[in-house]
Design a protein around this motif. Structure first.
Motif, PDB file in Angstrom:
ATOM      1  N   GLU A  30       0.837  -1.195   0.000  1.00  0.00           N
ATOM      2  CA  GLU A  30       0.000   0.000   0.000  1.00  0.00           C
ATOM      3  C   GLU A  30       0.869   1.242   0.000  1.00  0.00           C
ATOM      4  O   GLU A  30       1.831   1.322   0.764  1.00  0.00           O
ATOM      5  CB  GLU A  30      -0.930  -0.011   1.212  1.00  0.00           C
ATOM      6  CG  GLU A  30      -1.722   1.253   1.438  1.00  0.00           C
ATOM      7  CD  GLU A  30      -2.609   1.663   0.263  1.00  0.00           C
ATOM      8  OE1 GLU A  30      -2.588   2.865  -0.076  1.00  0.00           O
ATOM      9  OE2 GLU A  30      -3.279   0.808  -0.338  1.00  0.00           O
ATOM     10  N   ARG A  31       0.516   2.209  -0.839  1.00  0.00           N
ATOM     11  CA  ARG A  31       1.297   3.445  -0.941  1.00  0.00           C
ATOM     12  C   ARG A  31       1.176   4.329   0.294  1.00  0.00           C
ATOM     13  O   ARG A  31       2.087   5.082   0.606  1.00  0.00           O
ATOM     14  CB  ARG A  31       0.898   4.227  -2.187  1.00  0.00           C
ATOM     15  CG  ARG A  31      -0.501   4.790  -2.071  1.00  0.00           C
ATOM     16  CD  ARG A  31      -0.912   5.560  -3.280  1.00  0.00           C
ATOM     17  NE  ARG A  31      -2.289   6.011  -3.082  1.00  0.00           N
ATOM     18  CZ  ARG A  31      -2.973   6.662  -3.958  1.00  0.00           C
ATOM     19  NH1 ARG A  31      -2.437   6.958  -5.116  1.00  0.00           N
ATOM     20  NH2 ARG A  31      -4.194   7.030  -3.712  1.00  0.00           N
ATOM     21  N   ASP A  32       0.024   4.292   0.979  1.00  0.00           N
ATOM     22  CA  ASP A  32      -0.157   5.117   2.177  1.00  0.00           C
ATOM     23  C   ASP A  32       0.857   4.732   3.244  1.00  0.00           C
ATOM     24  O   ASP A  32       1.235   3.560   3.358  1.00  0.00           O
ATOM     25  CB  ASP A  32      -1.566   4.958   2.751  1.00  0.00           C
ATOM     26  CG  ASP A  32      -2.647   5.551   1.860  1.00  0.00           C
ATOM     27  OD1 ASP A  32      -2.308   6.351   0.969  1.00  0.00           O
ATOM     28  OD2 ASP A  32      -3.825   5.207   2.077  1.00  0.00           O
ATOM     29  N   ALA A  33       1.269   5.711   4.045  1.00  0.00           N
ATOM     30  CA  ALA A  33       2.255   5.462   5.099  1.00  0.00           C
ATOM     31  C   ALA A  33       1.711   4.548   6.190  1.00  0.00           C
ATOM     32  O   ALA A  33       2.447   3.754   6.773  1.00  0.00           O
ATOM     33  CB  ALA A  33       2.720   6.780   5.710  1.00  0.00           C
ATOM     34  N   ASP A  34       0.421   4.647   6.476  1.00  0.00           N
ATOM     35  CA  ASP A  34      -0.230   3.790   7.474  1.00  0.00           C
ATOM     36  C   ASP A  34      -1.735   3.815   7.243  1.00  0.00           C
ATOM     37  O   ASP A  34      -2.219   4.524   6.363  1.00  0.00           O
ATOM     38  CB  ASP A  34       0.132   4.210   8.908  1.00  0.00           C
ATOM     39  CG  ASP A  34      -0.284   5.634   9.227  1.00  0.00           C
ATOM     40  OD1 ASP A  34      -1.467   5.980   9.043  1.00  0.00           O
ATOM     41  OD2 ASP A  34       0.586   6.415   9.670  1.00  0.00           O
ATOM     42  N   LYS A  35      -2.476   3.066   8.057  1.00  0.00           N
ATOM     43  CA  LYS A  35      -3.913   2.923   7.831  1.00  0.00           C
ATOM     44  C   LYS A  35      -4.699   4.210   8.053  1.00  0.00           C
ATOM     45  O   LYS A  35      -5.838   4.324   7.610  1.00  0.00           O
ATOM     46  CB  LYS A  35      -4.480   1.808   8.709  1.00  0.00           C
ATOM     47  CG  LYS A  35      -4.445   2.107  10.188  1.00  0.00           C
ATOM     48  CD  LYS A  35      -5.013   0.958  10.981  1.00  0.00           C
ATOM     49  CE  LYS A  35      -5.022   1.288  12.464  1.00  0.00           C
ATOM     50  NZ  LYS A  35      -5.610   0.201  13.226  1.00  0.00           N
ATOM     51  N   ASN A  36      -4.102   5.188   8.727  1.00  0.00           N
ATOM     52  CA  ASN A  36      -4.798   6.440   9.009  1.00  0.00           C
ATOM     53  C   ASN A  36      -4.342   7.589   8.122  1.00  0.00           C
ATOM     54  O   ASN A  36      -4.684   8.734   8.389  1.00  0.00           O
ATOM     55  CB  ASN A  36      -4.610   6.816  10.484  1.00  0.00           C
ATOM     56  CG  ASN A  36      -5.211   5.776  11.404  1.00  0.00           C
ATOM     57  OD1 ASN A  36      -6.327   5.334  11.203  1.00  0.00           O
ATOM     58  ND2 ASN A  36      -4.452   5.370  12.400  1.00  0.00           N
ATOM     59  N   GLY A 121       3.601   2.218   2.954  1.00  0.00           N
ATOM     60  CA  GLY A 121       4.594   3.132   2.408  1.00  0.00           C
ATOM     61  C   GLY A 121       5.288   2.589   1.175  1.00  0.00           C
ATOM     62  O   GLY A 121       6.426   2.952   0.893  1.00  0.00           O
ATOM     63  N   LYS A 122       4.616   1.741   0.428  1.00  0.00           N
ATOM     64  CA  LYS A 122       5.197   1.124  -0.769  1.00  0.00           C
ATOM     65  C   LYS A 122       4.571   1.722  -2.016  1.00  0.00           C
ATOM     66  O   LYS A 122       3.557   1.262  -2.529  1.00  0.00           O
ATOM     67  CB  LYS A 122       4.996  -0.400  -0.753  1.00  0.00           C
ATOM     68  CG  LYS A 122       5.707  -1.097   0.375  1.00  0.00           C
ATOM     69  CD  LYS A 122       7.204  -0.957   0.206  1.00  0.00           C
ATOM     70  CE  LYS A 122       7.958  -1.726   1.274  1.00  0.00           C
ATOM     71  NZ  LYS A 122       9.388  -1.611   1.106  1.00  0.00           N
ATOM     72  N   ARG A 123       5.180   2.794  -2.485  1.00  0.00           N
ATOM     73  CA  ARG A 123       4.705   3.494  -3.682  1.00  0.00           C
ATOM     74  C   ARG A 123       5.382   2.865  -4.897  1.00  0.00           C
ATOM     75  O   ARG A 123       6.598   2.923  -5.047  1.00  0.00           O
ATOM     76  CB  ARG A 123       5.033   4.976  -3.555  1.00  0.00           C
ATOM     77  CG  ARG A 123       4.348   5.855  -4.559  1.00  0.00           C
ATOM     78  CD  ARG A 123       4.552   7.319  -4.215  1.00  0.00           C
ATOM     79  NE  ARG A 123       3.732   7.761  -3.107  1.00  0.00           N
ATOM     80  CZ  ARG A 123       2.459   8.142  -3.202  1.00  0.00           C
ATOM     81  NH1 ARG A 123       1.855   8.112  -4.374  1.00  0.00           N
ATOM     82  NH2 ARG A 123       1.799   8.555  -2.154  1.00  0.00           N
ATOM     83  N   PHE A 138       9.753  -0.394  -5.867  1.00  0.00           N
ATOM     84  CA  PHE A 138       9.115   0.690  -5.143  1.00  0.00           C
ATOM     85  C   PHE A 138      10.059   1.880  -5.022  1.00  0.00           C
ATOM     86  O   PHE A 138      11.276   1.744  -5.143  1.00  0.00           O
ATOM     87  CB  PHE A 138       8.678   0.205  -3.757  1.00  0.00           C
ATOM     88  CG  PHE A 138       7.711  -0.940  -3.833  1.00  0.00           C
ATOM     89  CD1 PHE A 138       6.374  -0.714  -4.120  1.00  0.00           C
ATOM     90  CD2 PHE A 138       8.126  -2.253  -3.645  1.00  0.00           C
ATOM     91  CE1 PHE A 138       5.472  -1.765  -4.212  1.00  0.00           C
ATOM     92  CE2 PHE A 138       7.243  -3.312  -3.730  1.00  0.00           C
ATOM     93  CZ  PHE A 138       5.906  -3.063  -4.014  1.00  0.00           C
ATOM     94  N   GLU A 139       9.480   3.054  -4.767  1.00  0.00           N
ATOM     95  CA  GLU A 139      10.266   4.284  -4.679  1.00  0.00           C
ATOM     96  C   GLU A 139      11.306   4.243  -3.572  1.00  0.00           C
ATOM     97  O   GLU A 139      12.312   4.943  -3.646  1.00  0.00           O
ATOM     98  CB  GLU A 139       9.344   5.486  -4.492  1.00  0.00           C
ATOM     99  CG  GLU A 139       8.562   5.838  -5.741  1.00  0.00           C
ATOM    100  CD  GLU A 139       7.656   7.048  -5.562  1.00  0.00           C
ATOM    101  OE1 GLU A 139       7.624   7.648  -4.466  1.00  0.00           O
ATOM    102  OE2 GLU A 139       6.962   7.401  -6.539  1.00  0.00           O
ATOM    103  N   ASP A 140      11.089   3.398  -2.546  1.00  0.00           N
ATOM    104  CA  ASP A 140      12.058   3.311  -1.449  1.00  0.00           C
ATOM    105  C   ASP A 140      13.248   2.408  -1.780  1.00  0.00           C
ATOM    106  O   ASP A 140      14.097   2.146  -0.929  1.00  0.00           O
ATOM    107  CB  ASP A 140      11.380   2.853  -0.157  1.00  0.00           C
ATOM    108  CG  ASP A 140      10.814   1.439  -0.236  1.00  0.00           C
ATOM    109  OD1 ASP A 140      10.994   0.741  -1.260  1.00  0.00           O
ATOM    110  OD2 ASP A 140      10.166   1.020   0.753  1.00  0.00           O
ATOM    111  N   GLY A 141      13.314   1.906  -3.021  1.00  0.00           N
ATOM    112  CA  GLY A 141      14.439   1.084  -3.459  1.00  0.00           C
ATOM    113  C   GLY A 141      14.245  -0.408  -3.266  1.00  0.00           C
ATOM    114  O   GLY A 141      15.060  -1.196  -3.729  1.00  0.00           O
ATOM    115  N   THR A 142      13.161  -0.818  -2.603  1.00  0.00           N
ATOM    116  CA  THR A 142      12.906  -2.241  -2.398  1.00  0.00           C
ATOM    117  C   THR A 142      12.160  -2.814  -3.595  1.00  0.00           C
ATOM    118  O   THR A 142      11.629  -2.076  -4.434  1.00  0.00           O
ATOM    119  CB  THR A 142      12.091  -2.483  -1.109  1.00  0.00           C
ATOM    120  OG1 THR A 142      10.824  -1.836  -1.235  1.00  0.00           O
ATOM    121  CG2 THR A 142      12.834  -1.969   0.114  1.00  0.00           C
TER     122      THR A 142
END
Length: 188
Positions: A30-36, A121-123, A138-142
Protein backbone atom coordinates in the motif's frame (compact mmCIF):
# COMPACT_ATOMS: atom_id res chain seq x y z
CA UNK A 1 2.10 -19.55 -6.93
CA UNK A 2 2.92 -16.21 -5.30
CA UNK A 3 0.61 -13.25 -5.97
CA UNK A 4 1.70 -9.62 -5.59
CA UNK A 5 -1.14 -7.22 -4.80
CA UNK A 6 -0.54 -3.48 -5.18
CA UNK A 7 -3.26 -1.62 -3.28
CA UNK A 8 -4.65 -2.38 0.18
CA UNK A 9 -8.08 -0.86 -0.29
CA UNK A 10 -11.32 -2.83 -0.21
CA UNK A 11 -10.57 -4.71 -3.46
CA UNK A 12 -6.96 -5.62 -2.72
CA UNK A 13 -7.75 -6.72 0.83
CA UNK A 14 -10.75 -8.79 -0.33
CA UNK A 15 -8.47 -10.59 -2.76
CA UNK A 16 -5.83 -11.10 -0.05
CA UNK A 17 -8.43 -12.67 2.26
CA UNK A 18 -9.70 -15.06 -0.42
CA UNK A 19 -6.11 -16.06 -1.24
CA UNK A 20 -5.43 -16.55 2.48
CA UNK A 21 -8.50 -18.80 2.75
CA UNK A 22 -7.27 -20.88 -0.21
CA UNK A 23 -3.71 -21.11 1.16
CA UNK A 24 -2.24 -19.22 -1.80
CA UNK A 25 0.91 -17.21 -1.11
CA UNK A 26 0.60 -13.43 -1.51
CA UNK A 27 2.07 -10.08 -0.48
CA UNK A 28 0.08 -6.85 -0.34
CA UNK A 29 1.58 -3.38 -0.74
CA UNK A 30 0.00 0.00 0.00
CA UNK A 31 1.30 3.44 -0.94
CA UNK A 32 -0.16 5.12 2.18
CA UNK A 33 2.26 5.46 5.10
CA UNK A 34 -0.23 3.79 7.47
CA UNK A 35 -3.91 2.92 7.83
CA UNK A 36 -4.80 6.44 9.01
CA UNK A 37 -3.03 8.37 6.23
CA UNK A 38 -6.16 9.07 4.22
CA UNK A 39 -9.90 9.42 4.79
CA UNK A 40 -11.59 6.22 3.61
CA UNK A 41 -15.03 7.63 2.87
CA UNK A 42 -18.23 7.37 4.83
CA UNK A 43 -20.19 4.14 4.37
CA UNK A 44 -21.03 1.50 1.83
CA UNK A 45 -24.27 -0.50 1.65
CA UNK A 46 -23.92 -4.27 1.58
CA UNK A 47 -27.09 -6.19 0.86
CA UNK A 48 -27.45 -8.92 -1.78
CA UNK A 49 -23.81 -10.03 -1.49
CA UNK A 50 -23.48 -10.40 2.30
CA UNK A 51 -23.59 -14.22 2.26
CA UNK A 52 -21.11 -14.36 -0.64
CA UNK A 53 -18.69 -12.02 1.14
CA UNK A 54 -18.80 -13.98 4.38
CA UNK A 55 -18.44 -17.38 2.66
CA UNK A 56 -15.42 -16.20 0.64
CA UNK A 57 -13.52 -15.11 3.76
CA UNK A 58 -11.49 -17.25 6.18
CA UNK A 59 -13.36 -18.58 9.21
CA UNK A 60 -11.26 -16.55 11.69
CA UNK A 61 -12.82 -13.24 10.61
CA UNK A 62 -14.91 -11.28 13.15
CA UNK A 63 -18.65 -10.94 12.54
CA UNK A 64 -19.04 -8.65 9.52
CA UNK A 65 -22.05 -6.70 10.76
CA UNK A 66 -20.73 -6.17 14.29
CA UNK A 67 -17.30 -5.12 13.06
CA UNK A 68 -18.39 -2.68 10.35
CA UNK A 69 -21.81 -1.26 11.29
CA UNK A 70 -21.65 2.52 10.83
CA UNK A 71 -24.57 2.99 13.25
CA UNK A 72 -22.73 1.43 16.20
CA UNK A 73 -23.10 1.95 19.09
CA UNK A 74 -26.69 2.96 18.30
CA UNK A 75 -29.09 0.02 18.15
CA UNK A 76 -30.89 1.06 14.97
CA UNK A 77 -31.63 -0.99 11.86
CA UNK A 78 -29.74 -0.05 8.71
CA UNK A 79 -31.88 1.53 6.01
CA UNK A 80 -31.28 2.53 2.41
CA UNK A 81 -33.38 4.17 -0.27
CA UNK A 82 -32.56 3.81 -3.94
CA UNK A 83 -34.17 5.41 -6.95
CA UNK A 84 -34.58 3.45 -10.17
CA UNK A 85 -35.77 5.42 -13.21
CA UNK A 86 -38.32 2.79 -14.32
CA UNK A 87 -39.39 1.54 -10.88
CA UNK A 88 -39.20 4.69 -8.78
CA UNK A 89 -38.06 4.66 -5.17
CA UNK A 90 -37.29 1.41 -3.41
CA UNK A 91 -36.42 1.30 0.27
CA UNK A 92 -34.87 -1.47 2.32
CA UNK A 93 -34.57 -2.00 6.06
CA UNK A 94 -32.25 -4.59 7.59
CA UNK A 95 -34.29 -7.69 8.41
CA UNK A 96 -33.88 -11.47 8.13
CA UNK A 97 -35.68 -11.30 4.75
CA UNK A 98 -33.65 -8.36 3.44
CA UNK A 99 -30.28 -8.29 5.23
CA UNK A 100 -28.54 -4.94 4.94
CA UNK A 101 -25.29 -3.71 6.43
CA UNK A 102 -24.30 -0.06 6.24
CA UNK A 103 -20.57 -0.63 6.62
CA UNK A 104 -18.37 2.28 7.64
CA UNK A 105 -15.56 2.19 5.07
CA UNK A 106 -12.77 2.58 7.66
CA UNK A 107 -14.23 -0.25 9.76
CA UNK A 108 -14.72 -2.39 6.63
CA UNK A 109 -11.07 -1.88 5.67
CA UNK A 110 -10.07 -2.83 9.22
CA UNK A 111 -12.24 -5.97 9.01
CA UNK A 112 -10.69 -6.91 5.67
CA UNK A 113 -7.23 -6.37 7.22
CA UNK A 114 -7.78 -9.12 9.80
CA UNK A 115 -4.63 -11.28 9.92
CA UNK A 116 -3.23 -9.60 6.80
CA UNK A 117 0.31 -8.23 6.81
CA UNK A 118 0.17 -5.00 4.80
CA UNK A 119 3.44 -3.46 3.70
CA UNK A 120 2.81 0.28 4.16
CA UNK A 121 4.59 3.13 2.41
CA UNK A 122 5.20 1.12 -0.77
CA UNK A 123 4.71 3.49 -3.68
CA UNK A 124 5.11 1.56 -6.95
CA UNK A 125 7.76 2.87 -9.28
CA UNK A 126 7.98 0.26 -12.04
CA UNK A 127 7.03 -3.25 -13.09
CA UNK A 128 9.23 -5.77 -14.90
CA UNK A 129 8.09 -9.16 -16.16
CA UNK A 130 9.69 -12.10 -17.94
CA UNK A 131 9.19 -15.85 -18.29
CA UNK A 132 10.06 -16.41 -14.61
CA UNK A 133 7.45 -14.00 -13.23
CA UNK A 134 7.01 -10.37 -12.32
CA UNK A 135 9.06 -7.96 -10.21
CA UNK A 136 7.71 -4.75 -8.72
CA UNK A 137 10.04 -1.93 -7.72
CA UNK A 138 9.11 0.69 -5.14
CA UNK A 139 10.27 4.28 -4.68
CA UNK A 140 12.06 3.31 -1.45
CA UNK A 141 14.44 1.08 -3.46
CA UNK A 142 12.91 -2.24 -2.40
CA UNK A 143 11.40 -4.82 -4.73
CA UNK A 144 9.29 -7.97 -4.63
CA UNK A 145 9.05 -10.90 -7.03
CA UNK A 146 6.03 -13.05 -7.73
CA UNK A 147 4.25 -15.17 -10.29
CA UNK A 148 1.32 -12.81 -10.78
CA UNK A 149 0.66 -9.10 -10.21
CA UNK A 150 -2.75 -7.68 -9.38
CA UNK A 151 -3.25 -3.93 -9.61
CA UNK A 152 -5.81 -2.97 -6.96
CA UNK A 153 -4.42 0.53 -6.66
CA UNK A 154 -7.44 2.54 -7.67
CA UNK A 155 -8.68 4.66 -10.52
CA UNK A 156 -5.27 6.17 -11.25
CA UNK A 157 -3.55 2.79 -11.13
CA UNK A 158 0.23 2.92 -11.33
CA UNK A 159 0.19 -0.80 -12.17
CA UNK A 160 -2.05 -0.20 -15.20
CA UNK A 161 0.04 2.74 -16.33
CA UNK A 162 3.24 0.65 -16.08
CA UNK A 163 1.81 -2.36 -17.89
CA UNK A 164 0.10 -0.43 -20.70
CA UNK A 165 2.74 2.30 -21.02
CA UNK A 166 0.07 4.97 -21.24
CA UNK A 167 -0.87 7.81 -18.91
CA UNK A 168 -4.20 7.98 -17.10
CA UNK A 169 -5.28 10.87 -19.30
CA UNK A 170 -4.93 8.65 -22.38
CA UNK A 171 -6.82 5.73 -20.84
CA UNK A 172 -9.64 7.17 -18.73
CA UNK A 173 -12.78 9.09 -19.52
CA UNK A 174 -14.73 10.80 -16.75
CA UNK A 175 -18.23 9.39 -16.30
CA UNK A 176 -20.74 11.97 -15.03
CA UNK A 177 -22.18 10.79 -11.74
CA UNK A 178 -24.43 12.46 -9.20
CA UNK A 179 -24.99 11.63 -5.57
CA UNK A 180 -27.60 12.94 -3.17
CA UNK A 181 -26.70 12.92 0.50
CA UNK A 182 -29.12 13.88 3.26
CA UNK A 183 -28.45 15.30 6.69
CA UNK A 184 -30.56 15.10 9.81
CA UNK A 185 -30.31 16.59 13.27
CA UNK A 186 -30.92 14.35 16.28
CA UNK A 187 -32.41 15.89 19.40
CA UNK A 188 -33.49 14.55 22.76
Amino acid sequence: MHVLIVGAGLGGLSLAQTLRKQGISYQIFERDADKNSRFQGWAIALHTIIDDIVSSMPSDMPDLKEATNHLAPLNLPAQILMYYPEQGRMGFVDSPETPLIRAERYRLREWLSTNISIQWGKRLQRVESDDSGVTVWFEDGTSAKGDMLVGADGIQSTVRQNLLHQSHDELLEVVPLANIVGQLTLTG
